[in-house]
Design an enzyme around this catalytic site. Structure first.
Site, short mmCIF file in Angstrom:
data_model
loop_
_atom_site.label_atom_id
_atom_site.label_comp_id
_atom_site.label_asym_id
_atom_site.label_seq_id
_atom_site.Cartn_x
_atom_site.Cartn_y
_atom_site.Cartn_z
CB SER A 1 -0.77 0.00 0.84
OG SER A 1 -1.36 1.27 1.18
CE1 TYR B 1 -3.42 -2.84 5.62
CE2 TYR B 1 -3.72 -0.51 5.02
CZ TYR B 1 -3.02 -1.70 4.41
OH TYR B 1 -3.44 -1.95 3.23
CE LYS C 1 -0.51 -4.28 2.71
NZ LYS C 1 -1.53 -5.15 2.98
P1 NAD Z 1 -10.71 -7.05 0.75
O1 NAD Z 1 -10.69 -7.40 2.27
O2 NAD Z 1 -11.66 -6.47 0.03
O3 NAD Z 1 -9.98 -8.15 0.77
C1 NAD Z 1 -8.83 -8.93 1.44
C2 NAD Z 1 -9.20 -10.56 1.73
O4 NAD Z 1 -8.57 -11.66 2.45
C3 NAD Z 1 -10.67 -10.86 1.90
O5 NAD Z 1 -11.65 -11.46 1.19
C4 NAD Z 1 -10.17 -12.03 3.60
O6 NAD Z 1 -11.82 -12.59 4.15
C5 NAD Z 1 -9.46 -12.10 3.58
N1 NAD Z 1 -8.34 -12.92 4.82
C6 NAD Z 1 -8.06 -11.97 5.22
N2 NAD Z 1 -7.89 -12.46 6.49
C7 NAD Z 1 -7.06 -13.67 5.67
C8 NAD Z 1 -6.62 -14.95 6.18
N3 NAD Z 1 -5.93 -14.68 7.85
N4 NAD Z 1 -6.31 -15.70 5.60
C9 NAD Z 1 -6.43 -15.92 4.08
N5 NAD Z 1 -7.75 -14.89 3.69
C10 NAD Z 1 -8.35 -13.83 4.28
O7 NAD Z 1 -9.47 -6.09 1.29
P2 NAD Z 1 -8.84 -5.27 -0.20
O8 NAD Z 1 -9.47 -4.18 -0.45
O9 NAD Z 1 -9.75 -6.42 -1.08
O10 NAD Z 1 -7.47 -6.11 0.19
C11 NAD Z 1 -6.63 -6.91 -0.94
C12 NAD Z 1 -5.04 -6.44 -0.42
O11 NAD Z 1 -4.62 -5.15 -0.66
C13 NAD Z 1 -5.39 -6.67 1.22
O12 NAD Z 1 -3.53 -7.02 1.30
C14 NAD Z 1 -4.60 -4.05 1.42
O13 NAD Z 1 -3.98 -4.70 2.91
C15 NAD Z 1 -4.29 -3.95 0.05
N6 NAD Z 1 -4.33 -2.95 -0.24
C16 NAD Z 1 -5.68 -2.06 0.34
C17 NAD Z 1 -6.10 -1.24 -0.35
C18 NAD Z 1 -7.92 -0.92 -0.47
O14 NAD Z 1 -7.67 0.41 -0.01
N7 NAD Z 1 -8.71 -1.53 -0.93
C19 NAD Z 1 -5.48 -0.59 -1.07
C20 NAD Z 1 -3.73 -0.78 -0.26
C21 NAD Z 1 -3.59 -2.36 -0.34
C1 WQD Z 2 -9.39 9.77 0.88
C2 WQD Z 2 -10.20 11.35 1.01
C3 WQD Z 2 -10.50 11.59 3.92
C4 WQD Z 2 -14.12 9.50 4.04
C5 WQD Z 2 -6.91 4.62 3.08
C6 WQD Z 2 -6.11 4.09 3.79
C7 WQD Z 2 -5.23 3.55 2.93
C8 WQD Z 2 -5.32 3.09 1.58
C9 WQD Z 2 -6.20 3.60 0.80
C10 WQD Z 2 -5.22 0.79 2.24
C11 WQD Z 2 -9.57 11.61 3.10
C12 WQD Z 2 -11.57 12.23 2.59
C13 WQD Z 2 -13.10 10.56 3.64
C14 WQD Z 2 -15.24 10.52 4.56
C15 WQD Z 2 -14.42 12.15 3.84
N1 WQD Z 2 -5.96 1.78 1.72
N2 WQD Z 2 -12.57 11.36 3.51
N3 WQD Z 2 -15.21 11.66 3.90
O1 WQD Z 2 -6.85 8.00 3.85
O2 WQD Z 2 -6.15 8.26 2.33
O3 WQD Z 2 -7.21 5.98 2.53
O4 WQD Z 2 -7.38 3.56 2.02
O5 WQD Z 2 -3.51 0.03 1.82
O6 WQD Z 2 -3.65 2.54 3.85
O7 WQD Z 2 -5.54 4.81 4.72
O8 WQD Z 2 -8.77 7.14 1.73
O9 WQD Z 2 -11.24 6.21 0.41
O10 WQD Z 2 -10.78 6.80 3.53
O11 WQD Z 2 -10.06 8.47 2.26
O12 WQD Z 2 -14.26 13.13 4.03
O13 WQD Z 2 -16.97 10.02 4.73
O14 WQD Z 2 -11.59 11.46 1.70
O15 WQD Z 2 -10.14 12.81 4.65
O16 WQD Z 2 -9.09 12.92 2.21
P1 WQD Z 2 -7.13 7.51 2.33
P2 WQD Z 2 -10.34 7.44 2.21
#
Ligand code: NAD
Ligand code: WQD
Length: 343
Positions: A125, A151, A155
Site C-alpha cells: 500500500s 497497518y 505492510k
Molecule cells: P478485502 O478485505 O476485500 O480483501 C482481503 C481478503 O483477504 C478478504 O477476502 C478476506 O476474507 C481475506 N483474508 C483476511 N484474512 C485472511 C486470512 N487470515 N486468511 C485468508 N484470507 C484472509 O480487502 P481489499 O481491499 O481487497 O485488499 C486486498 C489487499 O490489498 C490487502 O492486502 C490490502 O492490505 C491491500 N490494499 C488495499 C487497499 C484498499 O484501499 N482497498 C489499498 C492498498 C493495499
Molecule cells: C480519502 C479522502 C478523507 C471518508 C485509505 C488508507 C490507505 C489505503 C487506501 C489500504 C481523505 C476523505 C473520507 C469520508 C471524507 N488502504 N473522506 N469523508 O485515507 O486516503 O487511504 O485507503 O492500504 O492505507 O488509509 O482513503 O477513502 O479513507 O479517504 O472526507 O467519509 O476522503 O479525509 O481525504 P485514505 P479514504
C-alpha cells in the site's frame, strides 16, 4: 496456462484480479477465509469468466492447509492479497494486524519454500510512505518509507520479509505492488466493494449515501492547502489495478524478471482528485444531488497523496486507463444493483 494462487481472492481487489487473470487465460486457485468477503464474489467471477476459479476456504496462518493446497495444485506464482486493512482497527487492535498480516504472510512464504513455489506478488500500500511532504508529490518508489500506523507498518514488514526471502531463494523472483486508492467496480456491476459495517473510505461511504443507507457525507476538512481546500488522493479504478496484476504475473513468469530481486512498483494514475472533485463526480454519475457537509479534519489524514507511476509503465508496460468519472459510474452501477452488497 500457468496456475496462479490468489490469497484473499474473494475480497474487493482480489475478485477483480481473479477475473482479469481468468480472462487472460491463467488458471486460478483462490484461498480465502472469508473473514471480510463472501463466496458469492467468486461464484459470480466464475459465471463472468472463461473458466471458474478453484475456491479453497482457509486461513493463511494454517500451514497444513497451505501444504494441502500446494500438494494438490502446481502453482506457478502467488498473488498475496489476503490480510486485514482497516487503519483505525490496526491502531486499537495492533495484535490482529501483526498476527494476520505478518505471521500469516510468513506462514505463506514458508509453505511456498517447502513446495518450491518461487514467484510472489505482494499487495502493499502507498500507506508505507507515511506522511511525506507535499513537495515530494507525485511520489516515486524512492520516497523514503515511514508508516505511521500499525497497518502500514505490517505492510512494510511483509515487503521486507518477502525481499529477504527472495534475495536468497534459488530461482525466487517477487514483486511488491504499492496501491494508491483503489475504487470503482467491474463495469458489469456484478462484483464490487462490500464493506462490513461502517465504511471507513470515501467511495464506499458516498455510495451508501447515494443509496439512502447513510444520511450525509462528511467532508473531512476544507482548510487544506489545496485549490478547493479538501484533501487530494490518487484514486485508481480497480479494473486498472487488476490489469496491473496480470502484467506483474506476465513479468515474473517472463524473461525480463531477475532472480533474487523484488522490485517495488507504485500502482496509481498519477492524477489527484480532491474530496470535492469526488463528490461532484459522484453526483454526475448518479444524476442526483448527494447530501454533504464540511466536518472537522480526520486525524492522521495528509493533504495530498499522489503516485508517480512511471516505473509501472517502464517495467510492466502498464498504465491506468480509467478516469474519475468512470470510477464513479462503475462503483455506482455495482452499489445500485447490490445495495446490500453480497448479502
Ligand atoms: P478485502 O478485505 O476485500 O480483501 C482481503 C481478503 O483477504 C478478504 O477476502 C478476506 O476474507 C481475506 N483474508 C483476511 N484474512 C485472511 C486470512 N487470515 N486468511 C485468508 N484470507 C484472509 O480487502 P481489499 O481491499 O481487497 O485488499 C486486498 C489487499 O490489498 C490487502 O492486502 C490490502 O492490505 C491491500 N490494499 C488495499 C487497499 C484498499 O484501499 N482497498 C489499498 C492498498 C493495499
Ligand atoms: C480519502 C479522502 C478523507 C471518508 C485509505 C488508507 C490507505 C489505503 C487506501 C489500504 C481523505 C476523505 C473520507 C469520508 C471524507 N488502504 N473522506 N469523508 O485515507 O486516503 O487511504 O485507503 O492500504 O492505507 O488509509 O482513503 O477513502 O479513507 O479517504 O472526507 O467519509 O476522503 O479525509 O481525504 P485514505 P479514504
Amino acid at each position: 496456462m500457468p496456475k496462479i494462487l490468489a490469497t484473499g481472492g474473494a475480497g474487493f481487489i482480489g475478485s477483480h484480479v481473479v477475473l482479469e487473470l481468468l480472462n487472460s487465460g491463467y488458471e486460478v486457485v483462490v484461498f480465502d477465509n472469508l473473514s471480510n468477503s463472501s463466496v458469492k464474489s467468486i461464484e459470480r467471477v466464475g459465471r463472468m469468466s472463461n473458466g471458474a476459479p478453484v475456491f479453497i476456504e482457509g486461513d493463511i496462518r494454517d500451514g497444513a492447509a497451505l501444504d494441502a493446497l500446494f500438494e494438490a495444485h502446481d502453482i506457478a506464482a502467488v498473488i498475496h492479497l489476503a490480510g486485514l486493512k482497516a487503519v483505525g482497527e490496526s491502531v486499537s487492535h495492533p495484535e490482529r494486524y501483526y498476527d494476520v498480516n505478518v505471521a500469516g504472510s510468513t506462514c505463506l512464504f514458508n509453505a511456498m519454500l517447502r513446495h518450491g513455489v518461487k514467484h510472489g506478488v505482494f499487495s502493499s500500500s502507498a500507506t508505507v510512505y507515511g506522511e511525506p511532504a507535499p513537495e515530494t508529490m507525485p511520489m516515486d518508489e524512492h520516497v523514503p518509507t515511514g508508516p505511521v500506523n500499525p497497518y502500514g507498518k505490517t505492510k512494510l514488514m511483509v515487503e521486507q520479509i518477502l525481499t529477504d526471502i527472495t534475495s536468497v531463494g534459488p530461482g525466487w523472483r517477487s514483486l511488491v505492488l504499492r496501491y494508491f486508492n483503489p475504487v470503482g467496480a467491474h463495469t458489469s456491476g456484478q462484483i464490487g466493494e462490500d464493506p462490513l459495517g461502517f465504511p471507513d473510505n470515501l467511495f464506499p461511504f458516498i455510495a451508501q449515501v447515494a443509496t439512502g443507507r447513510r444520511k450525509i457525507l462528511n467532508i473531512f476538512g476544507d482548510d487544506y492547502d489545496t485549490p478547493d481546500g479538501t484533501a487530494i488522493r490518487d484514486y485508481i479504478h480497480v479494473m486498472d489495478l487488476a490489469r496491473g496484476h496480470v502484467k506483474a504475473i506476465d513479468y515474473l513468469l517472463g524473461s525480463k524478471a531477475v532472480d533474487n530481486e523484488t522490485p517495488v512498483v507504485n500502482l496509481g494514475t498519477g492524477h489527484g482528485a480532491s474530496v470535492k472533485d469526488v463528490h461532484a463526480a459522484w453526483e454526475a454519475a448518479c444524476g442526483f444531488k448527494i447530501a454533504a457537509q464540511v466536518a472537522p479534519r480526520r486525524a492522521g489524514d495528509v493533504t495530498i497523496y499522489c503516485a508517480d507511476a512511471t516505473k509501472a509503465k517502464e517495467m510492466l508496460g502498464w498504465e491506468a486507463e480509467f478516469d474519475l468519472a468512470k470510477m464513479c459510474e462503475d462503483h455506482w452501477r455495482w452499489q445500485a444493483a447490490n445495495p446490500e452488497g453480497y448479502r
